[in-house]
Design a protein around this motif. Sequence first.
Motif, PDB file in Angstrom:
ATOM      1  N   LYS A   1       0.830  -1.211   0.000  1.00 30.06           N
ATOM      2  CA  LYS A   1       0.000   0.000   0.000  1.00 30.06           C
ATOM      3  C   LYS A   1       0.863   1.260   0.000  1.00 30.06           C
ATOM      4  O   LYS A   1       0.453   2.289  -0.532  1.00 30.06           O
ATOM      5  N   HIS A   2       2.036   1.172   0.629  1.00 35.49           N
ATOM      6  CA  HIS A   2       2.924   2.326   0.722  1.00 35.49           C
ATOM      7  C   HIS A   2       4.364   1.857   0.575  1.00 35.49           C
ATOM      8  O   HIS A   2       4.675   0.672   0.730  1.00 35.49           O
ATOM      9  N   VAL A   3       5.258   2.795   0.289  1.00 35.48           N
ATOM     10  CA  VAL A   3       6.692   2.521   0.232  1.00 35.48           C
ATOM     11  C   VAL A   3       7.328   3.207   1.437  1.00 35.48           C
ATOM     12  O   VAL A   3       7.211   4.420   1.593  1.00 35.48           O
ATOM     13  N   THR A   4       7.995   2.443   2.293  1.00 30.95           N
ATOM     14  CA  THR A   4       8.498   2.969   3.554  1.00 30.95           C
ATOM     15  C   THR A   4      10.009   3.125   3.556  1.00 30.95           C
ATOM     16  O   THR A   4      10.724   2.521   2.744  1.00 30.95           O
ATOM     17  N   ASP A   5      10.500   3.921   4.511  1.00 26.67           N
ATOM     18  CA  ASP A   5      11.949   4.083   4.662  1.00 26.67           C
ATOM     19  C   ASP A   5      12.613   2.759   5.011  1.00 26.67           C
ATOM     20  O   ASP A   5      13.761   2.508   4.610  1.00 26.67           O
TER      21      ASP A   5
END
Length: 552
Positions: free
Chosen positions: A471-475
Amino acid sequence: MAHDLNSRLTYPNTPSNINYLYDPALNKGTAFTREERDALGLWGLLPPGINTMSEQVLRAMGNYRRKTSDLEKYIFLAALQDRNQTLYYRVLADYLEEMMPIIYTPTVGLACQEYVHIFRRPKGIFVSSRNKGKFSRILKNWPNKDVRVIVITDGERILGLGDLGVAGMGIPVGKLSLYTACAGIHPSWCLPVTIDVGTNNVKLQNDPLYFGMRHDRIRGEAYDSLIEEFIMAVQDNFHHTLIQFEDFGNINAFRLLGRYRNRVCTFNDDIQGTASVALAGMYAAMRMIGGKLVDQKILFLGAGEAGTGIGDLIVKAMMDEGLSQEEARERCWFTDSKGLIVKSRQKLAAHKVPYAHEFEYQADFLDAVKALKPTAVVGVSGQAKAFSQPVLEEMARCNERPLVFALSNPTANAECTALEAYAWTDGRAVFASGSPFEPVNLRGVTYEPGQGNNAYIFPGVGLGVIASRAKHVTDEMFMTASRVLAGEVSQEDFERGSIYPPLVKIREVSIKIAAAVAEVAFDQGLAGVPRPDDLRDFIQSHVYEPNYQSYV
């Protein structure tokens, strides 16, 4: 009565015989077999002889190598992509080391500068303020409905070349070629996009061949509403699509990443991809010379999106090794066009404030090096030769093995060359660059500098995100990618002076990064599919191989 030719034209849902020759996704050229020529009605439309793909690659490489300039080679490859997509990616896969400087840095920069003069055939989608309110309808014009990764630019900060307006389209096209060549993401899943909001480049505005909007850049609320409409149009038309922001100016890059990173699946390669490949270089350098990341003092030349993006990820990595955020930030120092960033300076941009330390102001980069005695200098300024001989000699005076990362692109904008880095540090520098440099022979010792190319990171991250439907791209995904990449550097690579693996390994490395990134997505509850039993096999099942399919 006028005769309307168009009224007699039909557009069948299945390809006609001529479509097989003129659709680059279907065309096999002289590799169509006898059976295919019978079934598809291709006899007479091709020479009678039949070639294997290997023979076609041999022909393509012969023609490619006869080109007398890098720009002509770029044009040749673009034409090959336009007529035979599978053969194009086979050539890239088989000769990636040779092709990388042509399809991406440094030649892609020149291609963007000459874009309106060498334009042959459009690739991707162009939207502009003229189309406001119609973005969703325009995206429906794209023939491939299963789009899984979009690279979008507004052309404001193309590499270190500045505002190129709609001519910046060469960057999304090049990036997506690398997604396929380096990580096996199917080309039909890829969509390059340019959003044309004007250009402040007067030379382009006055060029009679320029085909972008001939007005100054739109700013403020009007600009934001265009970006918002595009983001929502993507959600309306496609599902599980990764959006990569590319080469936006500092004035917008940080804002847009902050606005959308927790709303949709997106990242900014200049901020996060560059950070990840630089962090991987730091990790590998620690393996090479011995030492800990937390013991480094890093001085950045350039405090834009690339520089502070690297700083932010290094801070997170140092925190992961036990430091507080404040302690980690105290190990990262920045200079910009006005000098060292310190607390006494007024009206700092928001992304610079966390790195404004209590220290005496230094107007000159060399003075900052002398005062701070950093263990590493990282160049992301686009200022050629900024790592001068006095700077590098000073780094060598205060460090046994100084870390010198000249990451600006294209090659002409690098802060120093590989030869300069090694010669002015008596061969002791641990050197990495953003663009490729030839091996250096210094007093009988040969050094093969590593290229801190984002292509080591974003294709693998993208593949992992797409496969897991994150759903998201994280650090955390980018930190994980850094660790995987650093772990792929061998002792032989170190002995050659490189802190990155050879480009011939990039596809293998990308698949390992993809598996690690997907694992983060599953662990963080961000995945949109069930966790597979075998993650490596799961990733491999999403990998495209550029081989011809059979039509009979």
